[in-house]
Motif scaffolding. Sequence first.
Motif, PDB file in Angstrom:
ATOM      1  N   VAL A 164       0.803  -1.231  -0.131  1.00 25.19           N
ATOM      2  CA  VAL A 164      -0.068  -0.052   0.065  1.00 25.19           C
ATOM      3  C   VAL A 164       1.068   1.176  -0.037  1.00 25.19           C
ATOM      4  O   VAL A 164       0.453   2.299  -0.407  1.00 25.19           O
ATOM      5  N   ILE A 165       2.134   0.989   0.365  1.00 26.98           N
ATOM      6  CA  ILE A 165       2.886   2.169   0.524  1.00 26.98           C
ATOM      7  C   ILE A 165       3.255   2.953  -0.765  1.00 26.98           C
ATOM      8  O   ILE A 165       4.016   2.251  -1.722  1.00 26.98           O
ATOM      9  N   GLU A 166       3.273   4.362  -0.846  1.00 24.13           N
ATOM     10  CA  GLU A 166       3.572   4.935  -2.200  1.00 24.13           C
ATOM     11  C   GLU A 166       5.150   5.558  -1.806  1.00 24.13           C
ATOM     12  O   GLU A 166       5.912   5.477  -2.626  1.00 24.13           O
ATOM     13  N   THR A 167       5.187   6.175  -0.801  1.00 24.24           N
ATOM     14  CA  THR A 167       6.240   7.179  -0.478  1.00 24.24           C
ATOM     15  C   THR A 167       6.567   6.817   0.888  1.00 24.24           C
ATOM     16  O   THR A 167       5.881   6.514   1.615  1.00 24.24           O
ATOM     17  N   GLY A 168       7.860   6.857   1.122  1.00 22.75           N
ATOM     18  CA  GLY A 168       8.580   6.600   2.642  1.00 22.75           C
ATOM     19  C   GLY A 168       8.004   7.336   3.586  1.00 22.75           C
ATOM     20  O   GLY A 168       7.808   6.474   4.683  1.00 22.75           O
ATOM     21  N   TRP A 169       7.306   8.610   3.693  1.00 23.40           N
ATOM     22  CA  TRP A 169       6.856   9.002   4.706  1.00 23.40           C
ATOM     23  C   TRP A 169       5.391   8.232   5.125  1.00 23.40           C
ATOM     24  O   TRP A 169       5.122   8.365   6.404  1.00 23.40           O
ATOM     25  N   GLU A 170       5.007   7.545   4.557  1.00 18.66           N
ATOM     26  CA  GLU A 170       3.681   7.003   4.771  1.00 18.66           C
ATOM     27  C   GLU A 170       3.918   5.630   5.726  1.00 18.66           C
ATOM     28  O   GLU A 170       3.224   5.093   6.511  1.00 18.66           O
ATOM     29  N   MET A 171       5.368   5.268   5.831  1.00 18.72           N
ATOM     30  CA  MET A 171       5.736   4.115   6.573  1.00 18.72           C
ATOM     31  C   MET A 171       5.582   3.917   7.941  1.00 18.72           C
ATOM     32  O   MET A 171       4.751   3.211   8.593  1.00 18.72           O
ATOM     33  N   GLU A 191      -6.045  13.390  12.111  1.00 19.79           N
ATOM     34  CA  GLU A 191      -6.292  13.581  13.463  1.00 19.79           C
ATOM     35  C   GLU A 191      -5.029  13.616  14.388  1.00 19.79           C
ATOM     36  O   GLU A 191      -5.178  14.090  15.574  1.00 19.79           O
ATOM     37  N   GLU A 192      -4.017  13.328  13.859  1.00 13.88           N
ATOM     38  CA  GLU A 192      -2.700  13.294  14.826  1.00 13.88           C
ATOM     39  C   GLU A 192      -1.956  14.616  14.487  1.00 13.88           C
ATOM     40  O   GLU A 192      -0.445  14.643  14.810  1.00 13.88           O
ATOM     41  N   ASN A 193      -2.494  15.414  13.500  1.00  9.01           N
ATOM     42  CA  ASN A 193      -1.748  16.849  13.102  1.00  9.01           C
ATOM     43  C   ASN A 193      -0.349  16.152  12.480  1.00  9.01           C
ATOM     44  O   ASN A 193       0.758  17.015  13.298  1.00  9.01           O
ATOM     45  N   LEU A 194      -0.220  15.347  11.655  1.00 11.02           N
ATOM     46  CA  LEU A 194       1.182  15.035  11.311  1.00 11.02           C
ATOM     47  C   LEU A 194       1.506  15.821  10.013  1.00 11.02           C
ATOM     48  O   LEU A 194       0.694  16.244   9.204  1.00 11.02           O
ATOM     49  N   ASP A 195       2.672  15.966   9.599  1.00 12.18           N
ATOM     50  CA  ASP A 195       3.200  16.608   8.423  1.00 12.18           C
ATOM     51  C   ASP A 195       3.874  15.783   7.654  1.00 12.18           C
ATOM     52  O   ASP A 195       5.122  15.324   8.081  1.00 12.18           O
ATOM     53  N   PRO A 196       3.521  15.314   6.614  1.00 11.65           N
ATOM     54  CA  PRO A 196       4.236  14.460   5.777  1.00 11.65           C
ATOM     55  C   PRO A 196       5.639  14.889   5.467  1.00 11.65           C
ATOM     56  O   PRO A 196       6.471  13.999   5.573  1.00 11.65           O
ATOM     57  N   LYS A 197       5.747  16.139   5.295  1.00 13.88           N
ATOM     58  CA  LYS A 197       7.261  16.533   5.144  1.00 13.88           C
ATOM     59  C   LYS A 197       8.165  16.398   6.252  1.00 13.88           C
ATOM     60  O   LYS A 197       9.374  15.826   6.000  1.00 13.88           O
ATOM     61  N   ASP A 198       7.681  16.374   7.518  1.00 10.52           N
ATOM     62  CA  ASP A 198       8.409  16.267   8.551  1.00 10.52           C
ATOM     63  C   ASP A 198       8.755  14.625   8.868  1.00 10.52           C
ATOM     64  O   ASP A 198       9.575  14.332   9.178  1.00 10.52           O
ATOM     65  N   LEU A 199       7.475  13.934   8.394  1.00 11.03           N
ATOM     66  CA  LEU A 199       7.789  12.403   8.543  1.00 11.03           C
ATOM     67  C   LEU A 199       8.943  12.051   7.568  1.00 11.03           C
ATOM     68  O   LEU A 199       9.680  11.267   7.885  1.00 11.03           O
ATOM     69  N   ALA A 200       8.669  12.845   6.381  1.00 12.94           N
ATOM     70  CA  ALA A 200       9.845  12.028   5.168  1.00 12.94           C
ATOM     71  C   ALA A 200      11.192  12.470   5.619  1.00 12.94           C
ATOM     72  O   ALA A 200      12.220  11.686   5.650  1.00 12.94           O
ATOM     73  N   ALA A 201      11.391  13.799   6.445  1.00  8.99           N
ATOM     74  CA  ALA A 201      12.514  14.157   6.990  1.00  8.99           C
ATOM     75  C   ALA A 201      13.155  13.382   7.989  1.00  8.99           C
ATOM     76  O   ALA A 201      14.425  12.907   8.187  1.00  8.99           O
ATOM     77  N   ARG A 202      12.120  12.816   8.825  1.00  6.97           N
ATOM     78  CA  ARG A 202      12.525  11.920   9.995  1.00  6.97           C
ATOM     79  C   ARG A 202      13.251  10.657   9.304  1.00  6.97           C
ATOM     80  O   ARG A 202      14.077  10.077   9.944  1.00  6.97           O
TER      81      ARG A 202
END
Length: 263
Positions: A59-66, A96-107
Amino acid sequence: MELPMTSKVPNTLALDFDGVLCDGLLEYFQATWRTYRQIWSTSRFANELAPVFYRLRPVIETGWEMPVLLRAILQEFTEAEILEDWRTICSRIVAEENLDPKDLAARVDTVRDQWIETDLAGWLKIHRFYPGVAKRLRQWVEAKELEVFIVTTKEGRFVQQLLQQEGIQLPKERIFGKERQQPKYETLRSFPVTPVWFVEDRLPALKTVAGFSDLAEIRLFLADWGYNTPTDQAVVGQDSRIQLLLLCQFTQDFSVWPEPRLL
Ligand SMILES: [Mg+2]
């Protein structure tokens, strides 16, 4: 009915990386687990979650979704629900968790960079090129009879590390990674030397390409050894545009690759 005249060999071969050339499942989970625990805590054990994560990788398209996928697993969404409607579940958790895909990708990228910096050998070792694939890729690159490009949502620098480990010297400009910030169909559109063949393991990515009339000449192959599901493979069986490619075909001469067919 006669089949349309098609070329028997590509002049440009565009290859996805994860799930086509290299199996990074073990590393995905490890990188995800490390990232997850920077954001959330859990009393569950990595080794009980890993098999579920592996099964849901398609189901994963891009790393931040992991890390969001792991969040969904820990929020007790069922595997069937996630396979059926990942996009909705993912958007909901992000909101709901106020996440930022850019921040997740960077992490995720930072976790990888630190891992590579502190334990390069361990990081390389956890990746596996599929059987016969590195040899085939090396032949294509060295023979120079066609132009090989890697088109991936992974950062190009990680791909280069892994190719170098296999002794494959692909110039940097042949690797279209996440840093280019360009969807795969745009990258395919930019290749001037035709015919172009594209091998990818995610059905949605191939379907997107198939939706563009100006990309109608590009031949599309779903890698059956990668991160897709039996349902995806069955869909391709009914599709005139996308052909299911087996690993034993990929690693052999183009003459054994499946022909386009009329339904
Ligand atoms: Mg892939």
